[in-house]
Design a protein around this motif. Structure first.
Motif, PDB file in Angstrom:
ATOM      1  N   ARG A  17     -86.435  29.425 -48.527  1.00 13.21           N
ATOM      2  CA  ARG A  17     -86.483  29.210 -50.080  1.00 13.21           C
ATOM      3  C   ARG A  17     -86.408  27.729 -50.498  1.00 13.21           C
ATOM      4  NH1 ARG A  17     -83.437  28.578 -54.954  1.00 13.21           N
ATOM      5  NH2 ARG A  17     -81.333  28.074 -53.560  1.00 13.21           N
ATOM      6  N   ASP A  18     -87.495  27.110 -51.258  1.00 11.10           N
ATOM      7  CA  ASP A  18     -87.445  25.629 -51.704  1.00 11.10           C
ATOM      8  C   ASP A  18     -87.316  25.589 -53.047  1.00 11.10           C
ATOM      9  OD1 ASP A  18     -88.424  23.289 -52.249  1.00 11.10           O
ATOM     10  OD2 ASP A  18     -90.565  23.349 -51.363  1.00 11.10           O
ATOM     11  N   PRO A  19     -86.006  25.257 -53.262  1.00 12.68           N
ATOM     12  CA  PRO A  19     -85.597  25.140 -54.815  1.00 12.68           C
ATOM     13  C   PRO A  19     -86.366  24.045 -55.398  1.00 12.68           C
ATOM     14  CG  PRO A  19     -83.924  24.185 -53.175  1.00 12.68           C
ATOM     15  CD  PRO A  19     -84.916  24.837 -52.275  1.00 12.68           C
ATOM     16  N   VAL A  20     -86.631  23.134 -54.730  1.00 12.30           N
ATOM     17  CA  VAL A  20     -87.415  22.016 -55.254  1.00 12.30           C
ATOM     18  C   VAL A  20     -88.856  22.304 -55.867  1.00 12.30           C
ATOM     19  CG1 VAL A  20     -88.425  19.405 -54.918  1.00 12.30           C
ATOM     20  CG2 VAL A  20     -86.193  20.297 -53.925  1.00 12.30           C
ATOM     21  N   LEU A  21     -89.416  22.851 -55.233  1.00  7.02           N
ATOM     22  CA  LEU A  21     -90.711  23.504 -55.668  1.00  7.02           C
ATOM     23  C   LEU A  21     -90.742  24.854 -56.310  1.00  7.02           C
ATOM     24  CD1 LEU A  21     -93.236  21.824 -52.957  1.00  7.02           C
ATOM     25  CD2 LEU A  21     -92.457  20.779 -55.261  1.00  7.02           C
ATOM     26  N   GLY A  22     -89.540  25.559 -56.182  1.00 10.72           N
ATOM     27  CA  GLY A  22     -89.336  26.767 -56.777  1.00 10.72           C
ATOM     28  C   GLY A  22     -90.446  27.954 -56.042  1.00 10.72           C
ATOM     29  N   ARG A  23     -90.243  28.048 -54.770  1.00 11.38           N
ATOM     30  CA  ARG A  23     -91.319  29.167 -54.036  1.00 11.38           C
ATOM     31  C   ARG A  23     -90.266  29.626 -52.716  1.00 11.38           C
ATOM     32  NH1 ARG A  23     -95.693  25.276 -51.779  1.00 11.38           N
ATOM     33  NH2 ARG A  23     -94.554  23.479 -50.504  1.00 11.38           N
ATOM     34  N   THR A  24     -90.679  30.873 -52.216  1.00 14.10           N
ATOM     35  CA  THR A  24     -90.073  31.211 -51.218  1.00 14.10           C
ATOM     36  C   THR A  24     -90.963  31.974 -50.109  1.00 14.10           C
ATOM     37  OG1 THR A  24     -88.045  31.975 -52.472  1.00 14.10           O
ATOM     38  CG2 THR A  24     -88.142  33.059 -50.506  1.00 14.10           C
ATOM     39  N   LEU A  25     -90.709  31.700 -48.840  1.00 18.66           N
ATOM     40  CA  LEU A  25     -91.401  32.527 -47.907  1.00 18.66           C
ATOM     41  C   LEU A  25     -90.496  33.600 -47.442  1.00 18.66           C
ATOM     42  CD1 LEU A  25     -92.570  29.614 -45.491  1.00 18.66           C
ATOM     43  CD2 LEU A  25     -93.889  30.781 -47.089  1.00 18.66           C
ATOM     44  N   ARG A  26     -91.222  34.872 -47.126  1.00 22.20           N
ATOM     45  CA  ARG A  26     -90.546  36.075 -46.963  1.00 22.20           C
ATOM     46  C   ARG A  26     -91.356  36.862 -45.661  1.00 22.20           C
ATOM     47  NH1 ARG A  26     -90.097  36.010 -52.608  1.00 22.20           N
ATOM     48  NH2 ARG A  26     -87.898  36.148 -53.164  1.00 22.20           N
ATOM     49  N   HIS A  27     -90.490  37.368 -44.908  1.00 25.94           N
ATOM     50  CA  HIS A  27     -91.077  38.142 -43.888  1.00 25.94           C
ATOM     51  C   HIS A  27     -90.121  39.247 -43.313  1.00 25.94           C
ATOM     52  CE1 HIS A  27     -94.140  39.329 -40.830  1.00 25.94           C
ATOM     53  NE2 HIS A  27     -93.175  39.174 -39.853  1.00 25.94           N
ATOM     54  N   ASP A  28     -90.630  40.501 -42.928  1.00 24.39           N
ATOM     55  CA  ASP A  28     -89.537  41.446 -42.298  1.00 24.39           C
ATOM     56  C   ASP A  28     -90.388  42.261 -41.301  1.00 24.39           C
ATOM     57  OD1 ASP A  28     -89.995  44.230 -43.609  1.00 24.39           O
ATOM     58  OD2 ASP A  28     -90.921  42.734 -44.768  1.00 24.39           O
ATOM     59  N   TYR A  29     -89.527  42.798 -40.448  1.00 23.82           N
ATOM     60  CA  TYR A  29     -90.043  43.739 -39.504  1.00 23.82           C
ATOM     61  C   TYR A  29     -88.878  44.672 -39.107  1.00 23.82           C
ATOM     62  CZ  TYR A  29     -87.480  40.587 -36.229  1.00 23.82           C
ATOM     63  OH  TYR A  29     -86.580  39.843 -35.349  1.00 23.82           O
ATOM     64  N   GLY A  30     -89.259  45.825 -38.631  1.00 26.61           N
ATOM     65  CA  GLY A  30     -88.371  46.935 -38.203  1.00 26.61           C
ATOM     66  C   GLY A  30     -88.331  46.917 -36.739  1.00 26.61           C
ATOM     67  N   ILE A  31     -87.135  47.135 -35.971  1.00 27.24           N
ATOM     68  CA  ILE A  31     -87.016  47.034 -34.403  1.00 27.24           C
ATOM     69  C   ILE A  31     -86.946  48.511 -34.079  1.00 27.24           C
ATOM     70  CG2 ILE A  31     -85.488  46.434 -32.740  1.00 27.24           C
ATOM     71  CD1 ILE A  31     -85.030  44.733 -36.056  1.00 27.24           C
ATOM     72  N   THR A  32     -87.894  48.847 -32.895  1.00 32.13           N
ATOM     73  CA  THR A  32     -87.755  50.127 -32.268  1.00 32.13           C
ATOM     74  C   THR A  32     -87.134  49.828 -30.871  1.00 32.13           C
ATOM     75  OG1 THR A  32     -89.602  51.251 -33.614  1.00 32.13           O
ATOM     76  CG2 THR A  32     -89.162  51.981 -31.330  1.00 32.13           C
ATOM     77  N   ILE A  33     -86.024  50.661 -30.457  1.00 30.75           N
ATOM     78  CA  ILE A  33     -85.480  50.507 -29.355  1.00 30.75           C
ATOM     79  C   ILE A  33     -85.913  51.532 -28.264  1.00 30.75           C
ATOM     80  CG2 ILE A  33     -83.344  50.609 -27.756  1.00 30.75           C
ATOM     81  CD1 ILE A  33     -81.994  49.896 -30.465  1.00 30.75           C
TER      82      ILE A  33
END
Length: 223
Positions: free
Chosen positions: A202-218
């Motif tokens: 999160r960048d509170p100065v420019l007001g934006r957020t990068l997001r990413h997610d992934y699942g894990i299979t064992i």
């Protein structure tokens, strides 16, 4: 090939990039006394100390992935949210990634453990120059799903990590086509495996957020 949406003050675009060099900066905390203390703690349980602080591990660029699911061998791996610097022909870009690591192998050798797991990276980049001056204000967070419950796993300001300029001044060269993981924060409640890993920068100065997610299979360990 990795695909990125690039966001800059001058506009946005989408590019496909072949990353040929993957560098993982370890022991990248800014508090050198705390880093030394952690090295001594790990040495006491058999984890060999790094050859330098910070240290720059190399791993195969083919380990980088943007797939929604990461397959791992056995139940002993976990994610680590990190800012990543991507060096391209038109300069440096900032993204988000997970230095997913096999913890069982880590006790035998950190460099080996870095190579054994895929390294998820997000699909959006910011131009590094636009955040460089307020790097310390950026906040990073990871949420891990553990036993079916989404839990805050890591959270804090990037002021706890060395500035990328400091890391790059000490590191091997990062020509265009390079990607460097820039260090991580401690896990809240200790290092644990999860079935899903979500990350934010999160960048509170420019007001934006990068997001990413992934699942894990064992995958099963078969002898």
């Amino acid at each position: 090939m990795l695909t990125f949406d690039r966001i800059a003050a001058t506009g946005t675009d989408r590019i496909a990039v072949e990353i040929t060099t993957l560098v993982i900066a370890g022991w990248a905390g800014r508090d050198e006394e705390a880093v030394r203390h952690h090295i001594e703690e790990l040495a006491a349980i058999g984890v060999p100390p790094p050859s330098s602080v910070p240290v720059y591990y190399r791993a195969a660029a083919a380990n980088l992935t943007q797939a929604p699911v990461l397959e791992v061998l056995g139940p002993d791996s976990s994610g680590e949210v990190e800012p990543v610097i991507v060096s391209l022909a038109d300069g440096l870009w900032l993204g988000l990634g997970s230095d997913h690591t096999d913890r069982k192998a880590e006790a035998a050798g950190i460099a080996l453990s870095k190579q054994l797991c895929g390294k998820p990276v997000g699909t959006t980049l910011w131009r590094f120059e636009e955040v460089e001056a307020h790097w310390d204000a950026l906040e990073i967070r990871a949420t891990a799903t553990i036993d079916g419950v989404a839990t805050i796993y890591q959270q804090g300001l990037l002021s706890a990590l060395r500035h990328p300029r400091d890391l790059m001044a000490r590191s091997p060269a990062l020509p265009a086509g390079s990607l460097m993981f820039c260090g991580t924060l401690g896990a809240i409640g200790g290092i644990r495996p999860s079935s899903h890993f979500a990350m934010e920068l999160r960048d509170p100065v420019l007001g934006r957020t990068l997001r990413h997610d992934y699942g894990i299979t064992i995958l099963p360990v078969v002898s």
